[in-house]
Design a protein around this motif. Structure first.
Motif, PDB file in Angstrom:
ATOM      1  N   GLY A   1     -94.543  68.312   3.268  1.00  0.00           N
ATOM      2  CA  GLY A   1     -94.892  68.425   4.677  1.00  0.00           C
ATOM      3  C   GLY A   1     -95.964  70.133   4.342  1.00  0.00           C
ATOM      4  N   ILE A   2     -95.803  70.363   3.359  1.00  0.00           N
ATOM      5  CA  ILE A   2     -96.678  71.897   2.579  1.00  0.00           C
ATOM      6  C   ILE A   2     -97.942  71.302   2.620  1.00  0.00           C
ATOM      7  CG2 ILE A   2     -96.887  73.485   0.834  1.00  0.00           C
ATOM      8  CD1 ILE A   2     -93.851  73.896   0.474  1.00  0.00           C
ATOM      9  N   VAL A   3     -98.224  70.602   2.689  1.00  0.00           N
ATOM     10  CA  VAL A   3     -99.510  70.021   1.158  1.00  0.00           C
ATOM     11  C   VAL A   3    -100.425  69.481   3.359  1.00  0.00           C
ATOM     12  CG1 VAL A   3    -101.318  67.940   1.162  1.00  0.00           C
ATOM     13  CG2 VAL A   3     -99.775  68.920  -0.903  1.00  0.00           C
ATOM     14  N   PHE A   4     -99.548  68.760   3.767  1.00  0.00           N
ATOM     15  CA  PHE A   4     -99.856  68.561   5.414  1.00  0.00           C
ATOM     16  C   PHE A   4    -100.059  69.974   6.163  1.00  0.00           C
ATOM     17  CE2 PHE A   4     -99.930  64.297   4.177  1.00  0.00           C
ATOM     18  CZ  PHE A   4    -100.868  63.808   4.553  1.00  0.00           C
ATOM     19  N   ALA A   5     -99.471  70.398   6.093  1.00  0.00           N
ATOM     20  CA  ALA A   5     -99.348  72.341   7.141  1.00  0.00           C
ATOM     21  C   ALA A   5    -100.727  72.905   6.489  1.00  0.00           C
ATOM     22  CB  ALA A   5     -98.067  73.204   6.881  1.00  0.00           C
TER      23      ALA A   5
END
Length: 275
Positions: free
Chosen positions: A104-108
């Motif tokens: 989730g953090i990477v795609f954010a």
């Protein structure tokens, strides 16, 4: 089997029954419970946020099913004996072992309209940055895309395992009869992959319906509740709003949807096997 059965009843069956029973009470999780019958379900029916969460879960179910054919295609591509194929398989499987929160953090970061990789890609083609996670119409699709990345990797591994267990005599007999390409895939390989396909569908359905980590880490249900799903809506109502009974009602609805969906595919598989 008795110890495992006892653990299953205590830690799976009993909590399910207890959660369903809580849905008939008004309870803040701390004080006394008050029996209110089906009032929580009536409130759910008139809650627009519930329908938004339900619609988003339907979108998750529909688009998450793409993981099954894509995973099968990648598995067929990787099911060959060439130098370095094991390293390639490891790279494809790597997304599944990463924590959902990290994904989730990477795609954010990827979607960030200020410095994200998506901004660079669309800028290369002359387009303006797309604020995916701030757009009410795009945010759910952006989170689903993030969830598909590890889910495709998991279905790929399931199909690779199935491909390794194919009966070589059937394949050889089909080749002697002139079968190849799509004919071989449809009439010889896919029927033998039916158990792997069923498992892939079940885990994909469960993964779509229990989607929580990515929503929590990427948007926390925003903007304006447009990306919330049933699991996150349940968490939000039970933990932040102290409505344990209402949260249990949401959990019961989610459980029934999952039960019906999986029972349908199980019935179809048993019907095909009898046929």
């Amino acid at each position: 089997m008795l110890p495992a059965l006892i653990l299953f009843v205590v830690y799976v069956i009993y909590p399910i029954v207890q959660s369903i029973s809580y849905s008939f009470y008004e309870w803040d999780g701390i004080g006394p419970k008050y029996f209110i019958g089906f009032q929580n379900y009536i409130d759910l029916y008139y809650d627009p946020q519930f329908w938004t969460a339900l619609w988003n879960n339907i979108l998750w179910l529909v688009f998450f099913m793409l993981a099954v054919p894509i995973g099968l295609g990648i598995a067929l591509f990787l099911n060959q004996e060439v130098l370095g194929i094991r390293a390639v398989k490891s790279l494809f499987f790597f997304p599944f072992v990463i924590s959902q929160v990290i994904i989730g953090i990477v795609f954010a970061w990827f979607y960030d309209p200020g410095y994200g990789l998506l901004k660079i890609i669309v800028g290369f083609f002359g387009f303006d940055p797309i604020p995916v996670l701030a757009d009410e119409t795009l945010v759910t699709y952006g989170i689903i895309a993030a969830g598909l990345w590890p889910q495709i990797a998991y279905t790929m591994i399931l199909f690779l395992t199935g491909l390794n267990n194919l009966q070589p005599e059937q394949i050889e007999a089909a080749r002697m009869d002139g079968a190849k390409g799509w004919t071989m895939l449809r009439h010889v390989i896919l029927p033998q992959l039916r158990p792997a396909t069923f498992i892939a569908i079940v885990v994909t359905v469960i993964g779509a319906l229990r989607s929580f980590d990515l929503v929590a880490s990427m948007t926390a249900g925003g903007p304006y509740g447009s990306s919330t799903v049933l699991a996150y809506f349940m968490y939000e109502q039970a933990i932040f709003n102290y409505r344990m009974g209402y949260g249990a009602a949401i959990a019961t609805v989610l459980f029934l949807i999952m039960l019906i969906y999986i029972a349908f595919f199980l019935w179809r598989m048993l019907k095909d096997e009898r046929g």
